[in-house]
Design an enzyme around this catalytic site. Structure first.
Site, mmCIF file in Angstrom:
data_model
loop_
_atom_site.group_PDB
_atom_site.id
_atom_site.type_symbol
_atom_site.label_atom_id
_atom_site.label_comp_id
_atom_site.label_asym_id
_atom_site.label_seq_id
_atom_site.Cartn_x
_atom_site.Cartn_y
_atom_site.Cartn_z
ATOM 1 N N SER A 136 -0.072 2.301 7.236
ATOM 2 C CA SER A 136 0.512 1.201 7.997
ATOM 3 C C SER A 136 1.776 1.727 8.647
ATOM 4 O O SER A 136 2.163 2.882 8.434
ATOM 5 C CB SER A 136 0.845 0.009 7.088
ATOM 6 O OG SER A 136 2.058 0.215 6.419
ATOM 7 N N TYR A 149 5.219 0.347 -1.776
ATOM 8 C CA TYR A 149 4.212 0.339 -0.713
ATOM 9 C C TYR A 149 4.495 1.440 0.297
ATOM 10 O O TYR A 149 3.628 2.270 0.601
ATOM 11 C CB TYR A 149 4.206 -1.027 -0.032
ATOM 12 C CG TYR A 149 3.186 -1.146 1.078
ATOM 13 C CD1 TYR A 149 1.834 -1.289 0.798
ATOM 14 C CD2 TYR A 149 3.585 -1.128 2.420
ATOM 15 C CE1 TYR A 149 0.900 -1.406 1.805
ATOM 16 C CE2 TYR A 149 2.660 -1.236 3.428
ATOM 17 C CZ TYR A 149 1.321 -1.381 3.129
ATOM 18 O OH TYR A 149 0.397 -1.477 4.143
ATOM 19 N N SER A 152 3.994 4.957 -1.152
ATOM 20 C CA SER A 152 2.587 5.338 -1.303
ATOM 21 C C SER A 152 1.950 5.668 0.039
ATOM 22 O O SER A 152 1.124 6.582 0.140
ATOM 23 C CB SER A 152 1.811 4.224 -2.007
ATOM 24 O OG SER A 152 1.751 3.051 -1.217
ATOM 25 N N LYS A 153 2.318 4.938 1.079
ATOM 26 C CA LYS A 153 1.737 5.184 2.402
ATOM 27 C C LYS A 153 2.294 6.459 3.036
ATOM 28 O O LYS A 153 1.563 7.189 3.725
ATOM 29 C CB LYS A 153 1.961 3.978 3.312
ATOM 30 C CG LYS A 153 1.266 2.704 2.843
ATOM 31 C CD LYS A 153 -0.243 2.876 2.754
ATOM 32 C CE LYS A 153 -0.939 1.566 2.429
ATOM 33 N NZ LYS A 153 -2.421 1.720 2.378
#
Length: 267
Positions: A136, A149, A152-153
Site C-alpha cells: 500500500s 502495518y 510490514s509493508k
C-alpha cells in the site's frame, strides 16, 4: 494467458476476491486461499466457468502455506502466478499498542508473503511466471497509528525487490503493487491497541477506489510484467512523489489526515 494457474491469498473478500473474479473472467484456473473456507466455497460456486480450488489457509503458518502450494501443484501440475494479497491492518499509536499486535501484523503481512513465495518459487520459475506482493502507500510512507502495518509493508517491498534482483536472469517476473485507500474489509478487521478488531471503518468507503477497479489495474500490470505500481493518484503517486521532494510537508499532511479521523488514536 488463458488456462494458466493463479494462486491468490486473502481471497475471501476485498481485493483478493475481486482478483479471483477478474482472473476467472480471463479464463485462469484458480487456487484460492483464506481462513474463511465457507466464503471460498461460495466464491467457487459463483465462478463456474473455470476450475477453482479453495484451500483453507492461515498464512502465518508455514505448514499451511506449504500445503496450499502442494495442493495447487497436485491439482493443476503447475503455478504461473502467486499473488500475496492476505493482510491485516491496525489502528493504535506505538506508545499504546501491545507488542503482540505488532507481531501479528508482521506474521500475516510479511511472513505470510515470505512463506508462500518460498514454497511456490520453484514452480513459478519453471513457468517463468509472476510473484506479486500487495502492499500500500504505507509501504512507501510511514502512516501514523499504523506502525506495524507500515513496517510490514516496507518489509514486503524490500523482500520482493531483492527477490527480483536475485532472479534477474531467470525470467521471473516480480510485481510490487501499492493500492491507495480501497474499499474492503481491512479497516473493519484492523487491530486496535489490545489486539481486538476495530469493527467499524473510520473512513467513508464509498469515496474510495473499488476493489474491482483495483483488481483490473493489477491484472493489466501482471499481464504487462510491470515491476512496481502505485495504483491510486492523490493518495498514492502524488503523495509518494511529494515525500521524495519535501518529506517534512508530507509528514505534516499525513499526521493531520489521520488525526482528523473519527476517534483517532493520535493525540
Amino acid at each position: 494467458m488463458q488456462k494458466k494457474v493463479v494462486v491468490i491469498t486473502g481471497a475471501s473478500s476485498g481485493i483478493g476476491k475481486a482478483l479471483a473474479e477478474k482472473f476467472a473472467e480471463k479464463g485462469f484456473n484458480l487456487v484460492l486461499a483464506a481462513r474463511r473456507i465457507d466464503r471460498l466455497e461460495t466464491l467457487r460456486e459463483q465462478l463456474s466457468n473455470v476450475e477453482v480450488l479453495p484451500v483453507k489457509t492461515d498464512v502465518t503458518s508455514p505448514e499451511d502455506c506449504k500445503n496450499l502450494i502442494d495442493q495447487a501443484v497436485a491439482k493443476f501440475g503447475k503455478i504461473d502466478i502467486l499473488i500475496n494479497n492476505a493482510g491485516i491492518s491496525m489502528r493504535a499509536i506505538f506508545e499504546d499498542v501491545e507488542l503482540d499486535v505488532l507481531h501479528r501484523l508482521m506474521n500475516v503481512n510479511y511472513w505470510g508473503t515470505v512463506y508462500c513465495t518460498k514454497y511456490a518459487l520453484p514452480h513459478i520459475l519453471k513457468q517463468k511466471g509472476s510473484v506479486v506482493g500487495v502492499i500500500s502507500t504505507g509501504g512507501y510512507i510511514g502512516l501514523p497509528g499504523r506502525t506495524g502495518y507500515s513496517a510490514s509493508k516496507f518489509a514486503v517491498r524490500g523482500f520482493l525487490d531483492t527477490v527480483r534482483i536475485e532472479y534477474l536472469r531467470s525470467g521471473l517476473h516480480v510485481l510490487v503493487a501499492a493500492p491507495g485507500f480501497t474499499a474492503s474489509e481491512i479497516r473493519k478487521t484492523a487491530l486496535v491497541s489490545d489486539g481486538r478488531q476495530q469493527g467499524e471503518t473510520p473512513r467513508n468507503e464509498a469515496r474510495m477506489m473499488s476493489a474491482e477497479r483495483c483488481a483490473s489495474i493489477m491484472y493489466r500490470a501482471i499481464k504487462n510484467r510491470r515491476r512496481k505500481m502505485i495504483i491510486s493518484l492523490w493518495d498514492g503517486k502524488v503523495i509518494v512523489l511529494i515525500a521524495k521532494l519535501w518529506a517534512w510537508i508530507v509528514d505534516q499532511i499525513i499526521y493531520q489526515v489521520f488525526k482528523n479521523e473519527p476517534d483517532s488514536p493520535l493525540k
